[in-house]
Design a protein around this motif. Structure first.
Motif, PDB file in Angstrom:
ATOM      1  N   ARG A  70       0.849  -1.186   0.000  1.00 34.71           N
ATOM      2  CA  ARG A  70       0.000   0.000   0.000  1.00 34.71           C
ATOM      3  C   ARG A  70       0.885   1.236   0.000  1.00 34.71           C
ATOM      4  N   ASP A  71       0.545   2.199  -0.861  1.00 35.78           N
ATOM      5  CA  ASP A  71       1.322   3.436  -0.898  1.00 35.78           C
ATOM      6  C   ASP A  71       0.887   4.370   0.243  1.00 35.78           C
ATOM      7  N   LYS A  72       1.517   5.519   0.326  1.00 38.43           N
ATOM      8  CA  LYS A  72       1.246   6.465   1.415  1.00 38.43           C
ATOM      9  C   LYS A  72      -0.173   7.019   1.372  1.00 38.43           C
ATOM     10  N   GLU A  73      -0.803   6.997   0.209  1.00 33.55           N
ATOM     11  CA  GLU A  73      -2.183   7.478   0.072  1.00 33.55           C
ATOM     12  C   GLU A  73      -3.206   6.379   0.335  1.00 33.55           C
ATOM     13  N   GLY A  74      -2.734   5.147   0.583  1.00 34.84           N
ATOM     14  CA  GLY A  74      -3.636   4.034   0.879  1.00 34.84           C
ATOM     15  C   GLY A  74      -4.003   3.169  -0.311  1.00 34.84           C
ATOM     16  N   ASN A  75      -3.433   3.437  -1.484  1.00 35.90           N
ATOM     17  CA  ASN A  75      -3.729   2.651  -2.687  1.00 35.90           C
ATOM     18  C   ASN A  75      -2.951   1.338  -2.690  1.00 35.90           C
ATOM     19  N   LEU A  76      -3.576   0.293  -3.203  1.00 33.51           N
ATOM     20  CA  LEU A  76      -2.921  -1.012  -3.340  1.00 33.51           C
ATOM     21  C   LEU A  76      -2.126  -1.074  -4.637  1.00 33.51           C
ATOM     22  N   TRP A  77      -0.945  -1.694  -4.565  1.00 35.23           N
ATOM     23  CA  TRP A  77      -0.094  -1.898  -5.728  1.00 35.23           C
ATOM     24  C   TRP A  77       0.392  -3.333  -5.734  1.00 35.23           C
ATOM     25  N   CYS A  78       0.369  -3.942  -6.914  1.00 32.56           N
ATOM     26  CA  CYS A  78       0.815  -5.326  -7.083  1.00 32.56           C
ATOM     27  C   CYS A  78       2.182  -5.316  -7.763  1.00 32.56           C
ATOM     28  N   PHE A  79       3.139  -6.010  -7.164  1.00 30.88           N
ATOM     29  CA  PHE A  79       4.478  -6.130  -7.733  1.00 30.88           C
ATOM     30  C   PHE A  79       4.650  -7.544  -8.273  1.00 30.88           C
ATOM     31  N   GLU A  80       5.097  -7.642  -9.494  1.00 33.56           N
ATOM     32  CA  GLU A  80       5.334  -8.920 -10.162  1.00 33.56           C
ATOM     33  C   GLU A  80       6.813  -8.989 -10.511  1.00 33.56           C
ATOM     34  N   TRP A  94       8.729  -6.872 -25.255  1.00 32.51           N
ATOM     35  CA  TRP A  94       8.691  -7.451 -23.925  1.00 32.51           C
ATOM     36  C   TRP A  94       8.141  -6.435 -22.930  1.00 32.51           C
ATOM     37  N   ILE A  95       8.583  -5.208 -23.039  1.00 34.35           N
ATOM     38  CA  ILE A  95       8.156  -4.162 -22.116  1.00 34.35           C
ATOM     39  C   ILE A  95       6.657  -3.892 -22.256  1.00 34.35           C
ATOM     40  N   HIS A  96       6.161  -3.803 -23.478  1.00 39.52           N
ATOM     41  CA  HIS A  96       4.762  -3.453 -23.694  1.00 39.52           C
ATOM     42  C   HIS A  96       3.797  -4.630 -23.540  1.00 39.52           C
ATOM     43  N   GLN A  97       4.301  -5.845 -23.458  1.00 37.35           N
ATOM     44  CA  GLN A  97       3.404  -6.987 -23.299  1.00 37.35           C
ATOM     45  C   GLN A  97       2.697  -6.976 -21.950  1.00 37.35           C
ATOM     46  N   TRP A  98       3.223  -6.222 -20.990  1.00 39.90           N
ATOM     47  CA  TRP A  98       2.600  -6.170 -19.656  1.00 39.90           C
ATOM     48  C   TRP A  98       1.236  -5.501 -19.688  1.00 39.90           C
ATOM     49  N   GLU A  99       0.986  -4.663 -20.682  1.00 42.70           N
ATOM     50  CA  GLU A  99      -0.308  -3.982 -20.775  1.00 42.70           C
ATOM     51  C   GLU A  99      -1.449  -4.965 -20.983  1.00 42.70           C
ATOM     52  N   THR A 100      -1.158  -6.126 -21.569  1.00 43.72           N
ATOM     53  CA  THR A 100      -2.195  -7.121 -21.840  1.00 43.72           C
ATOM     54  C   THR A 100      -1.860  -8.488 -21.260  1.00 43.72           C
ATOM     55  N   ALA A 101      -0.887  -8.576 -20.377  1.00 39.30           N
ATOM     56  CA  ALA A 101      -0.458  -9.869 -19.820  1.00 39.30           C
ATOM     57  C   ALA A 101      -1.582 -10.499 -18.991  1.00 39.30           C
ATOM     58  N   VAL A 102      -2.070 -11.625 -19.437  1.00 36.42           N
ATOM     59  CA  VAL A 102      -3.192 -12.299 -18.789  1.00 36.42           C
ATOM     60  C   VAL A 102      -2.871 -12.639 -17.333  1.00 36.42           C
ATOM     61  N   GLN A 103      -1.666 -13.158 -17.068  1.00 38.67           N
ATOM     62  CA  GLN A 103      -1.294 -13.547 -15.710  1.00 38.67           C
ATOM     63  C   GLN A 103      -1.408 -12.360 -14.754  1.00 38.67           C
TER      64      GLN A 103
END
Length: 169
Positions: A122-132, A143-152
């Motif tokens: 959670r960031d300082k404002e209370g938002n959730l963030w997912c790290f992969e 490779w970099i842009h595939q994350w925009e549509t990565a199903v996983q």
């Protein structure tokens, strides 16, 4: 039934992934590096001696030490350069390596997606963030842009949102 040999790239990626998870749990970087490189060295030298492990091939020893140095550098570099920034910007650990499920339905058929997010903070404002966490030898545009549509990643976010009942930023 014997599983096939784990490829070095997957083994190294898993070592780095486990090392970062250990950082989340406050394990000392010296212990993380020691455990990771000891395990990697043993795996790379397994069965490499012409007359058993006491007489190791010098090429195998060199390769093992090279790979251990690479793993150590990645762990120490991440710990020193990136980890403090992540901890500062996202101070609260919400989930780390916790198995989650997401139940949904397609055409009347119930389905269950299983997920194990690497890290949710959670960031300082209370938002959730997912790290992969991913290790790669590529920084190509595709490779970099595939994350925009990565199903996983997107399915994993749905699992986190269902489990915590709030959106992931």
């Amino acid at each position: 039934i014997s599983p096939p040999e784990t490829q070095l790239s997957l083994y190294l990626g898993t070592l780095i992934h486990d090392g970062v998870a250990a950082m989340v749990h406050g394990v000392d970087i010296e212990q993380i590096v020691q455990a990771g490189t000891t395990q990697l060295r043993a795996k790379l030298l397994e069965g490499k001696g012409p007359n058993g492990p006491k007489e190791l091939d010098s090429d195998a020893q060199f390769f093992a030490e090279e790979q251990c140095s690479l793993a150590e550098g990645m762990l120490r570099g991440f710990y020193r350069a990136r980890w403090p920034q992540i901890c500062e910007a996202y101070p609260e650990v919400v989930l780390c390596e916790q198995e989650l499920t997401y139940d949904y339905e397609i055409d009347g058929h119930p389905l269950r997606f299983l997920s194990k997010p690497d890290l949710v903070r959670r960031d300082k404002e209370g938002n959730l963030w997912c790290f992969e966490w991913k290790t790669t030898s590529s920084n190509k545009e595709e490779w970099i842009h595939q994350w925009e549509t990565a199903v996983q990643v997107h399915a994993q976010i749905k699992t986190i949102e269902a489990h915590l009942n709030e959106p992931v930023a």
